[in-house]
Motif scaffolding. Sequence first.
Motif, PDB file in Angstrom:
ATOM      1  N   THR A 209      45.774  45.830  39.503  1.00 37.64           N
ATOM      2  CA  THR A 209      44.737  46.350  40.386  1.00 37.64           C
ATOM      3  C   THR A 209      43.850  45.242  40.943  1.00 37.64           C
ATOM      4  OG1 THR A 209      43.181  46.660  38.553  1.00 37.64           O
ATOM      5  CG2 THR A 209      44.719  48.467  39.017  1.00 37.64           C
ATOM      6  N   LYS A 210      42.981  45.629  41.858  1.00 39.93           N
ATOM      7  CA  LYS A 210      42.003  44.689  42.413  1.00 39.93           C
ATOM      8  C   LYS A 210      41.068  44.182  41.320  1.00 39.93           C
ATOM      9  CE  LYS A 210      42.107  46.828  47.006  1.00 39.93           C
ATOM     10  NZ  LYS A 210      41.336  47.542  48.054  1.00 39.93           N
ATOM     11  N   GLN A 211      40.734  45.072  40.395  1.00 38.94           N
ATOM     12  CA  GLN A 211      39.880  44.659  39.281  1.00 38.94           C
ATOM     13  C   GLN A 211      40.567  43.585  38.444  1.00 38.94           C
ATOM     14  OE1 GLN A 211      38.759  47.883  36.689  1.00 38.94           O
ATOM     15  NE2 GLN A 211      37.494  46.576  35.378  1.00 38.94           N
ATOM     16  N   ASN A 212      41.866  43.745  38.232  1.00 37.52           N
ATOM     17  CA  ASN A 212      42.628  42.729  37.500  1.00 37.52           C
ATOM     18  C   ASN A 212      42.613  41.395  38.234  1.00 37.52           C
ATOM     19  OD1 ASN A 212      45.052  45.277  36.701  1.00 37.52           O
ATOM     20  ND2 ASN A 212      43.339  44.555  35.454  1.00 37.52           N
ATOM     21  N   PHE A 213      42.723  41.454  39.561  1.00 45.21           N
ATOM     22  CA  PHE A 213      42.719  40.220  40.356  1.00 45.21           C
ATOM     23  C   PHE A 213      41.364  39.522  40.255  1.00 45.21           C
ATOM     24  CE2 PHE A 213      42.163  37.763  44.258  1.00 45.21           C
ATOM     25  CZ  PHE A 213      43.346  37.029  44.277  1.00 45.21           C
ATOM     26  N   ILE A 214      40.283  40.293  40.327  1.00 46.06           N
ATOM     27  CA  ILE A 214      38.944  39.710  40.209  1.00 46.06           C
ATOM     28  C   ILE A 214      38.765  39.070  38.831  1.00 46.06           C
ATOM     29  CG2 ILE A 214      36.477  40.247  40.128  1.00 46.06           C
ATOM     30  CD1 ILE A 214      37.031  42.450  42.215  1.00 46.06           C
ATOM     31  N   SER A 215      39.256  39.755  37.791  1.00 44.42           N
ATOM     32  CA  SER A 215      39.179  39.206  36.438  1.00 44.42           C
ATOM     33  C   SER A 215      39.961  37.906  36.335  1.00 44.42           C
ATOM     34  CB  SER A 215      39.728  40.218  35.420  1.00 44.42           C
ATOM     35  OG  SER A 215      38.955  41.397  35.422  1.00 44.42           O
ATOM     36  N   LEU A 216      41.101  37.845  37.042  1.00 41.14           N
ATOM     37  CA  LEU A 216      41.910  36.626  37.053  1.00 41.14           C
ATOM     38  C   LEU A 216      41.139  35.468  37.673  1.00 41.14           C
ATOM     39  CD1 LEU A 216      44.649  35.151  36.727  1.00 41.14           C
ATOM     40  CD2 LEU A 216      45.255  36.041  38.987  1.00 41.14           C
ATOM     41  N   VAL A 217      40.486  35.725  38.813  1.00 40.92           N
ATOM     42  CA  VAL A 217      39.711  34.681  39.484  1.00 40.92           C
ATOM     43  C   VAL A 217      38.557  34.208  38.597  1.00 40.92           C
ATOM     44  CG1 VAL A 217      38.226  34.170  41.458  1.00 40.92           C
ATOM     45  CG2 VAL A 217      40.316  35.516  41.781  1.00 40.92           C
ATOM     46  N   VAL A 218      37.861  35.158  37.966  1.00 39.97           N
ATOM     47  CA  VAL A 218      36.767  34.795  37.057  1.00 39.97           C
ATOM     48  C   VAL A 218      37.295  33.953  35.894  1.00 39.97           C
ATOM     49  CG1 VAL A 218      35.048  35.700  35.437  1.00 39.97           C
ATOM     50  CG2 VAL A 218      35.372  36.800  37.656  1.00 39.97           C
ATOM     51  N   GLY A 219      38.475  34.330  35.399  1.00 38.27           N
ATOM     52  CA  GLY A 219      39.083  33.574  34.308  1.00 38.27           C
ATOM     53  C   GLY A 219      39.394  32.139  34.695  1.00 38.27           C
ATOM     54  N   ILE A 220      39.869  31.943  35.925  1.00 34.81           N
ATOM     55  CA  ILE A 220      40.160  30.591  36.413  1.00 34.81           C
ATOM     56  C   ILE A 220      38.878  29.762  36.480  1.00 34.81           C
ATOM     57  CG2 ILE A 220      40.990  29.246  38.372  1.00 34.81           C
ATOM     58  CD1 ILE A 220      42.819  31.601  39.065  1.00 34.81           C
ATOM     59  N   ILE A 221      37.823  30.376  37.010  1.00 35.46           N
ATOM     60  CA  ILE A 221      36.543  29.668  37.137  1.00 35.46           C
ATOM     61  C   ILE A 221      36.024  29.251  35.762  1.00 35.46           C
ATOM     62  CG2 ILE A 221      34.124  29.892  37.828  1.00 35.46           C
ATOM     63  CD1 ILE A 221      35.094  31.798  40.057  1.00 35.46           C
ATOM     64  N   ILE A 222      36.062  30.185  34.810  1.00 33.88           N
ATOM     65  CA  ILE A 222      35.572  29.881  33.464  1.00 33.88           C
ATOM     66  C   ILE A 222      36.441  28.828  32.794  1.00 33.88           C
ATOM     67  CG2 ILE A 222      35.281  30.855  31.141  1.00 33.88           C
ATOM     68  CD1 ILE A 222      34.236  33.367  32.402  1.00 33.88           C
ATOM     69  N   TYR A 223      37.748  28.861  33.066  1.00 29.73           N
ATOM     70  CA  TYR A 223      38.649  27.859  32.489  1.00 29.73           C
ATOM     71  C   TYR A 223      38.267  26.457  32.962  1.00 29.73           C
ATOM     72  CZ  TYR A 223      42.965  25.448  31.251  1.00 29.73           C
ATOM     73  OH  TYR A 223      43.875  24.548  30.726  1.00 29.73           O
ATOM     74  N   VAL A 224      38.014  26.328  34.268  1.00 27.18           N
ATOM     75  CA  VAL A 224      37.647  25.021  34.827  1.00 27.18           C
ATOM     76  C   VAL A 224      36.273  24.585  34.315  1.00 27.18           C
ATOM     77  CG1 VAL A 224      37.140  23.759  36.943  1.00 27.18           C
ATOM     78  CG2 VAL A 224      39.056  25.358  36.887  1.00 27.18           C
ATOM     79  N   VAL A 225      35.315  25.524  34.294  1.00 29.87           N
ATOM     80  CA  VAL A 225      33.978  25.199  33.794  1.00 29.87           C
ATOM     81  C   VAL A 225      34.039  24.777  32.332  1.00 29.87           C
ATOM     82  CG1 VAL A 225      31.696  26.158  33.269  1.00 29.87           C
ATOM     83  CG2 VAL A 225      32.801  26.696  35.447  1.00 29.87           C
ATOM     84  N   ASP A 226      34.886  25.456  31.559  1.00 27.36           N
ATOM     85  CA  ASP A 226      35.026  25.138  30.139  1.00 27.36           C
ATOM     86  C   ASP A 226      35.497  23.702  29.934  1.00 27.36           C
ATOM     87  OD1 ASP A 226      35.117  25.836  27.309  1.00 27.36           O
ATOM     88  OD2 ASP A 226      37.285  25.755  27.526  1.00 27.36           O
TER      89      ASP A 226
END
Length: 380
Positions: A5-22
Motif C-alpha cells: 500500500t501507499k502507507q507501506n511505501f511511506i514507511s519504506l521511505v521513512v526507513g531509508i531516511i532513518i537508516y542514513v541518519v543512523d
Amino acid sequence: MMKFTKQNFISLVVGIIIYVVDIGVDFWVASKYFSQGQYSWSILILCFRGLSSLVTQIFSYEWFKNDCEGTDTGKLKWIFLVHLFQCGIFIRYWFALKYGCQAAFKQNNSGDASETDPPNFIQKQAVDVVTDINMLRVFKTFLETTPQLFVQICILMEHGKNNFCQYAAIIMSFCGISISTVDYQISLRKSLPDKDEFRVLPKLMYLFYKLLTITSWILSISLITLLSVRSSVILMIFLWICGFTWTLKQHTTFCKSKKMEYLYRTVIGIILIFTFFNIKGRKTKVCISIYYATHTIVTLSIFFVYVFWKPSIIKEMHFTAVSILSILSLALGIIFLVVYYRHFHPTAYCRPDACSDEADGEAGQKDKVETGRFQNFIMQ
C-alpha cells in the motif's frame, strides 16, 4: 492476496531516511568519544557498526546470488563489488522504491506481468524485496543497534554525564529497534496465508512487548556490567552458547550452503541474547515461557546481589531508577506479550487447515502459499 500500500511505501521511505541518519549518528558519536579521549567507547561503537554491516552485506549478496542463480554472471560481479564496499543495502532500497512505487501508486497493466505470472506480480515483487530488507534490518538491530543501546546506557550510568550526543545515540537506537521489529511483523503478516491486516493495536502490542522486554534486559545487563565486567561478558557468552546450541538442535535450513547456515546460527545465537526468536515457525509456548522466566529470575537475582553485596550503591539515585525501570519494563513487556499472543498473533486469524503446516513448521506449507525466505525465518 498480498498488497503493498501507499502507507507501506511511506514507511519504506521513512526507513531509508532513518537508516542514513543512523549511519551519520554512529560516526558522529564515535568521533565525539574519540575527541574526548574515550577511545575504547569510540572503537566499540564502530566495531558494532562494522560487524553488522559485514554480516548484512554477506547475507544480502548470498540472497542475490541465490535469486540470480543460472542468470548473467556479469550482473553478479558488479553486485559483488557494491557489497564489497558495504553499499549492498542501497541496491535493495533502490529495487524496493522501484517496485513499491509501481505497486502502491500505479495501476498494473498487461506489461507488468507475463502470461505465466499471477495478476499481482508487481505486488509480490514489492513485498518480497521489502521483506528481504526487513530481514536484514532485524540482523542489524541485534548486531548493532541493541548492543549500542547497551553501551550508551552503561556510559550514562557509569559517568553520570548527560549530553546531547548520548541522548541522540539512545534515541536512534530505540527508533531502530522500533522500526525493525514492527516492519518485520508487517512483512511476516503479508507472507502468511489468510492473514488479518496488521492494524494499529496489534502493532502497538507487539512493539511494546519487544521494546519493554529488550529494554529491561539491557538495563539488567548494564547493572551486571557495573558490578563486574567479567561477569557480564561471561553471562553473555554463556547465553550465546545456549542460543547457538538450541539452533543446532533445531536443524535450521535457512541457507543453501553449510557455511552460511552456521553463520546464520551464530547470528541467531546473538539475537537470542536479547529477545526470543522462533527459528522454525513451530509452536513455542514452552520455549518462550522458559526464556522469559529465565530473564525474570536473572533480573531479580541481580537486584538481590546488589542488596547483599553492594548495599552502598542502592542509595544512589541511578541504581534505584534503573532497578525499578528494569523490573517494571519486564512486567509490562510480559503482559503485552501475553495479550499479543492470545489475541493478535497471525495464527489466530488462519483457518485450521491453512495454519497447520505453519504451526508445525512442515514443508507442506510451501505448496499452499509462497512465503519465500520466511518459510525458514520466523521471529515471534
